[in-house]
Design a protein around this motif. Sequence first.
Motif, short mmCIF file in Angstrom:
data_model
loop_
_atom_site.label_atom_id
_atom_site.label_comp_id
_atom_site.label_asym_id
_atom_site.label_seq_id
_atom_site.Cartn_x
_atom_site.Cartn_y
_atom_site.Cartn_z
N PHE A 62 0.88 -1.17 0.00
CA PHE A 62 0.00 0.00 0.00
C PHE A 62 0.92 1.22 0.00
CE2 PHE A 62 -4.12 -1.73 2.20
CZ PHE A 62 -4.27 -2.64 1.17
N ALA A 63 0.83 2.06 -1.03
CA ALA A 63 1.77 3.18 -1.16
C ALA A 63 1.04 4.47 -1.51
CB ALA A 63 2.81 2.87 -2.23
N ALA A 64 1.61 5.58 -1.05
CA ALA A 64 1.06 6.90 -1.35
C ALA A 64 0.96 7.10 -2.86
CB ALA A 64 1.96 7.98 -0.74
N ASN A 65 -0.08 7.77 -3.28
CA ASN A 65 -0.38 7.93 -4.70
C ASN A 65 0.79 8.54 -5.49
OD1 ASN A 65 -1.92 10.08 -6.84
ND2 ASN A 65 -2.54 7.94 -6.94
N SER A 66 1.54 9.43 -4.88
CA SER A 66 2.63 10.09 -5.59
C SER A 66 3.78 9.15 -5.93
CB SER A 66 3.16 11.27 -4.77
OG SER A 66 3.42 10.88 -3.44
N LYS A 69 4.64 5.86 -10.23
CA LYS A 69 5.61 5.52 -11.29
C LYS A 69 6.93 5.02 -10.70
CE LYS A 69 3.11 6.77 -14.90
NZ LYS A 69 3.44 7.96 -15.68
N ALA A 70 7.43 5.69 -9.69
CA ALA A 70 8.71 5.32 -9.11
C ALA A 70 8.66 3.92 -8.50
CB ALA A 70 9.13 6.34 -8.06
N MET A 71 7.60 3.62 -7.75
CA MET A 71 7.49 2.32 -7.09
C MET A 71 7.38 1.19 -8.11
SD MET A 71 7.58 0.57 -4.35
CE MET A 71 7.51 1.87 -3.11
N PHE A 87 5.36 -9.05 -6.88
CA PHE A 87 4.53 -8.05 -6.21
C PHE A 87 3.09 -8.19 -6.67
CE2 PHE A 87 8.82 -6.48 -6.11
CZ PHE A 87 8.94 -5.99 -4.82
N GLY A 88 2.18 -8.05 -5.70
CA GLY A 88 0.77 -8.11 -6.02
C GLY A 88 0.31 -6.81 -6.68
N ASP A 89 -0.98 -6.58 -6.67
CA ASP A 89 -1.55 -5.38 -7.26
C ASP A 89 -1.38 -4.22 -6.27
OD1 ASP A 89 -2.94 -3.55 -8.76
OD2 ASP A 89 -4.93 -4.34 -8.26
N THR A 90 -0.25 -3.52 -6.39
CA THR A 90 0.05 -2.43 -5.46
C THR A 90 -1.05 -1.39 -5.47
OG1 THR A 90 2.43 -2.77 -5.75
CG2 THR A 90 1.73 -0.65 -4.86
N GLN A 91 -1.49 -1.01 -4.27
CA GLN A 91 -2.57 -0.04 -4.13
C GLN A 91 -1.98 1.36 -3.88
OE1 GLN A 91 -6.02 -0.98 -4.46
NE2 GLN A 91 -4.82 -2.67 -5.31
N TYR A 92 -2.28 2.28 -4.80
CA TYR A 92 -1.82 3.67 -4.68
C TYR A 92 -3.03 4.55 -4.37
CZ TYR A 92 2.28 1.83 -7.13
OH TYR A 92 3.38 1.09 -7.50
N GLU A 93 -3.03 5.11 -3.17
CA GLU A 93 -4.15 5.94 -2.74
C GLU A 93 -3.62 7.08 -1.87
OE1 GLU A 93 -7.22 5.63 -3.67
OE2 GLU A 93 -7.32 3.60 -4.48
N GLY A 94 -4.52 8.00 -1.51
CA GLY A 94 -4.17 8.97 -0.49
C GLY A 94 -3.79 8.24 0.78
N THR A 218 -10.91 23.46 -5.98
CA THR A 218 -11.37 22.13 -6.37
C THR A 218 -10.54 21.12 -5.58
OG1 THR A 218 -11.96 22.83 -8.61
CG2 THR A 218 -11.64 20.47 -8.25
N PHE A 219 -11.20 20.30 -4.78
CA PHE A 219 -10.48 19.33 -3.96
C PHE A 219 -10.31 18.01 -4.70
CE2 PHE A 219 -12.49 22.23 -0.93
CZ PHE A 219 -11.42 22.55 -0.10
N GLY A 220 -9.18 17.35 -4.45
CA GLY A 220 -8.90 16.06 -5.08
C GLY A 220 -8.70 14.98 -4.04
N ALA A 221 -9.15 13.77 -4.36
CA ALA A 221 -9.02 12.64 -3.44
C ALA A 221 -7.64 11.99 -3.52
CB ALA A 221 -10.08 11.59 -3.73
N LYS A 222 -6.86 12.34 -4.54
CA LYS A 222 -5.48 11.88 -4.71
C LYS A 222 -4.67 13.06 -5.23
CE LYS A 222 -6.78 7.19 -6.21
NZ LYS A 222 -6.63 6.21 -7.32
N VAL A 223 -3.38 13.08 -4.90
CA VAL A 223 -2.56 14.18 -5.39
C VAL A 223 -2.44 14.13 -6.91
CG1 VAL A 223 -0.32 12.99 -5.17
CG2 VAL A 223 -0.45 15.49 -4.94
N GLY A 224 -2.54 12.92 -7.49
CA GLY A 224 -2.52 12.82 -8.95
C GLY A 224 -3.73 13.50 -9.57
N ASP A 225 -4.89 13.40 -8.91
CA ASP A 225 -6.09 14.08 -9.40
C ASP A 225 -5.92 15.59 -9.33
OD1 ASP A 225 -7.22 11.57 -9.67
OD2 ASP A 225 -8.35 11.68 -7.80
#
Length: 307
Positions: A62-66, A69-71, A87-94, A218-225
Amino acid sequence: MGKSKALFAGLCAVALVGTMGLAGCTQDNGSQNSSQGANSEQQNTAEPIASEPAEEVVLQIFAANSLTKAMADAQALYTEQHPNVKFGDTQYEGSGTLNEMLGAGQYADILITASKGTMDTAEENGYVDAATRQTMFTNQLVIVTKAGGPLVGQDITLEQIAAGNYTLSVGDENVPAGNYAAQSLSTVGAYTEPDGATGADATGKGGEWSASLLPKITFGAKVGDVCKYAETGDVDIALVYTSDVYRMGGAEICSIVPDDTHKAIVYPGAVTAQSENAQAAADFLEWCMTDDDCAKIWQEWGFDIAA
């Protein structure tokens, strides 16, 4: 004379039988020794028994959204160097969302968040093994705009944002980048915490945005958003990490937010308390911090290894 000849012939016969017996024994011993020598030679020349291949391990991160690409690049390199680790399906979220997922019982071996506060929460709730926790990377908060847009090259300040000169996007309270943005804007009166704390003393949570600025956010649920809103021109500017400019590709930096207006941007990592592959998970975290080729990946995507 007849008796003497007969006796002599008998003695010769006995001697002949004895000689043949000795010859037979010598031949049997020689065959036995030859056989033993051949067996010994076969044992010495036999190929060594191959060792068992390392057991395959699948790590769930489980890794921060930012870190998206690097991970992904780091995981590919690690599997190349350690073929038994996948590695499994790494989860990138806030980072706050990642904690919520762990709290809901979702499985992970490793948690990497984008702030000290979110990892503190994970530790307090027993989601991670505190003994494995370490600060892995650092980052910067920057003000970005659409690549090639009209604001490129302008040195935009926090005071101008507070004055309502631009529409902007920031992360919501579950997103550390949003917390850092709120902390920074609290220093110019655009955000007010319940206890009045500002800058690095603020949390960036539970406060209120100024009446002049709130309609423009405008608020985003992820920094990528958040970065995407600036890329598409939906907003004039966004407050994101330097690494987001590298990984998203459609935004340009207008200015760097002063470091003393917000808490230090750090990425702590730890093995989760529920991990069934704790040693393999700890090995991966250590490799992320020490491997020279991996260090190049973090730098390529805008991260610095924590000192």
